[in-house]
Design an enzyme around this catalytic site. Structure first.
Site, PDB file in Angstrom:
ATOM      1  CG  ASP A  12      -1.816  -1.244   1.261  1.00  0.00           C
ATOM      2  OD1 ASP A  12      -2.167  -1.750   0.181  1.00  0.00           O
ATOM      3  OD2 ASP A  12      -2.156  -1.703   2.362  1.00  0.00           O
ATOM      4  CD  GLU A  68      20.137   3.552   8.267  1.00  0.00           C
ATOM      5  OE1 GLU A  68      21.178   2.891   8.418  1.00  0.00           O
ATOM      6  OE2 GLU A  68      19.911   4.612   8.884  1.00  0.00           O
ATOM      7  CD  GLU A  76      22.649   7.611   8.472  1.00  0.00           C
ATOM      8  OE1 GLU A  76      22.759   6.624   9.215  1.00  0.00           O
ATOM      9  OE2 GLU A  76      23.199   8.702   8.710  1.00  0.00           O
ATOM     10  CD  GLU A  91      -8.791  -2.982  -2.021  1.00  0.00           C
ATOM     11  OE1 GLU A  91      -9.307  -2.929  -0.902  1.00  0.00           O
ATOM     12  OE2 GLU A  91      -7.965  -3.856  -2.340  1.00  0.00           O
TER      13      GLU A  91
HETATM   14  O1  FUB Z   1      -3.196  -3.860   2.926  1.00  0.00           O
HETATM   15  C1  FUB Z   1      -4.525  -4.133   3.269  1.00  0.00           C
HETATM   16  C2  FUB Z   1      -5.446  -3.802   2.108  1.00  0.00           C
HETATM   17  O2  FUB Z   1      -5.052  -4.523   0.946  1.00  0.00           O
HETATM   18  C3  FUB Z   1      -5.429  -2.372   1.664  1.00  0.00           C
HETATM   19  O3  FUB Z   1      -6.115  -1.510   2.536  1.00  0.00           O
HETATM   20  C4  FUB Z   1      -6.015  -2.505   0.315  1.00  0.00           C
HETATM   21  O4  FUB Z   1      -5.848  -1.386  -0.513  1.00  0.00           O
HETATM   22  C5  FUB Z   1      -5.283  -3.716  -0.208  1.00  0.00           C
HETATM   23  O5  FUB Z   1      -4.037  -3.378  -0.757  1.00  0.00           O
END
Ligand code: FUB
Length: 432
Positions: free
Chosen positions: A36, A337, A335, A218
């Site tokens: 995400d 990392e 750094e 989504e």
């Molecule tokens: O990472 C959890 C859920 O999976 C997210 O809120 C959605 O967008 C999907 O990527």
């Protein structure tokens, strides 16, 4: 056992300006599973905020915190560690549901919009909260002391996780909009304070195929380019990335097609888009790290291409990722990392502040890319190291894990895993 440098060899690979592409650079984070992506540009730097799929996940998400990484060249990413944890929200579940989030800068503060599981009586389900910080790398604290949006079964989509995936867009006139939704796409104006809604929650009709194609799912992400508003989102399940455009931030929208088809085996994908130094970039996730699957995802990045008419070219997920847009200066402190690609190592908070690289085993390596040594070349390599055991050594190699060795730094016992000492070795044979 915690190891910083132990009795073994760790390799530092330095790819110079003239290095042929030799190693894969997507996914861009290898020390954790990340998901995400939510990138922003601040102070000439890309800050990439991600979810964090815990390794202990099995057949469902196990996410309890969010991470931050930064880059000025799009290929070497500095790990800033965990910047927010679900435990920051007293009203949320603390053992899961650090779902997709979005960070936005306004009036000297960074606002972290999250979707978490609400524990308040009568308000169960996924809710949106906001955390705030003065710094892009935190610490972030709950900005409201309660949720901004809670689950409401009378809203458009009557399931308990429809308030997922917040994303904020600030228009040229300064008006901020919050978008969110799973199997729904909601929007609301935000007040100047960024922690309260200005007016009613609206929604887009995602069943209208002329606006959203066959199957909006989504993860909305809104941006504006040349007067066109783009709403990019995850569609279908398993997901691909699609988009719609409009002349207004509140629609109506016109479905414009697929940006990135599904590849690999992650059932989800999630777009995050920025303009940086004149180019646009799409951050997304897949299951391409070893051990990857739908619950062990990894963030990647590709350059986004626009056509004359403003439409976005369809692109594939690649192993190469986005090209470097700047050189790394090896004469400034970097750094450990800061990583283009790594194998084996992990990162952790450092007892002296910031992060350090740890869990180093024999043959593990870190690659930094596009290093510019200049005409005179480098004479020495210095590192700050700690070891509670035999110490091992750091090998510096050019271009690949079995490339030319330009120096070796012996470490030895430093007095403890948290006892940091500065060590230097001479190096030769590297210019340009
Ligand atoms: O990472 C959890 C859920 O999976 C997210 O809120 C959605 O967008 C999907 O990527």
């Amino acid at each position: 056992m915690k190891k910083v440098i132990s009795i073994m060899t760790v390799i530092f690979i330095i790819s110079t300006l003239f290095t042929p592409a030799s190693l894969a650079d997507n996914p861009i984070i290898q020390t954790n599973y990340t998901a995400d992506p939510a990138p922003i540009v601040y102070d000439d730097t890309v800050y990439l905020y991600t979810g964090h799929d815990l390794e202990i996940a099995t057949t469902s998400y196990k996410m309890v915190n969010w991470k931050c990484y930064s880059s000025k060249d799009m290929v070497n990413w500095t790990d800033h560690g965990t910047v927010l944890n679900v435990s920051a929200f007293d009203w949320a579940r603390h053992d899961q549901d650090a779902n997709a989030a979005h960070v936005i800068y306004r009036n000297g503060k960074f606002y972290y919009f999250v979707s978490v599981s609400c524990t308040l009586p009568g308000k169960g389900g996924i809710a949106i909260g906001v955390a705030v910080s003065d710094s892009p790398t935190g610490p972030f604290v709950d900005a409201i002391g309660g949720p901004l949006v809670t689950n409401d079964m009378t809203k458009y989509a009557s399931h308990s996780w429809d308030d997922l995936d917040p994303a904020v867009f600030i228009d040229d006139d300064g008006q901020a909009y919050l978008y969110w939704g799973n199997n729904a796409c909601y929007y609301a104006k935000l007040n100047e304070d960024m922690i309260s809604l200005d007016g009613e929650i609206g929604y887009f009709d995602i069943t209208d195929q002329a606006q959203f194609g066959p199957d909006y799912e989504e993860a909305p992400w809104v941006f504006k380019r040349n007067g066109i508003y783009y709403l990019v989102y995850a569609a279908q399940f398993p997901e691909h990335i699609a988009y719609s455009t409009s002349t207004s931030p509140t629609g109506p929208w016109t479905y414009r097609g697929v940006i990135m088809p599904r590849q690999g085996n992650s059932s989800t994908n999630h777009p995050g888009i920025i303009e940086y130094k004149g180019d646009y970039y799409l951050f997304y996730h897949n299951d391409w790290l070893p051990g990857g699957d739908s619950y062990h995802r990894s963030v990647c990045v590709e350059k986004l291409e626009f056509k004359e008419d403003g439409s976005i070219s369809t692109i594939s997920m690649t192993r190469e990722g986005a090209p470097a847009i700047a050189n790394l200066n090896p004469y400034a402190r970097t750094e450990a990392e800061t990583i283009c690609w790594s194998s084996g190592v992990k990162t952790e908070p450092c007892n002296e502040g910031g992060m350090n690289v740890c869990d180093i085993n024999d043959g593990d390596y870190i690659k930094v890319a596009r290093v510019d040594f200049g005409d005179k070349g480098a004479a020495a390599f210095t590192a700050k190291v700690a070891s509670g055991s035999g110490g091992g050594e750091i090998e510096l190699r050019l271009d690949s894990a079995d490339g030319e060795v330009i120096g070796t730094l012996p470490i030895g016992f430093t007095g403890g895993w948290d006892n940091w000492v500065t060590k230097t070795t001479s190096i030769s044979g590297v210019t340009g």
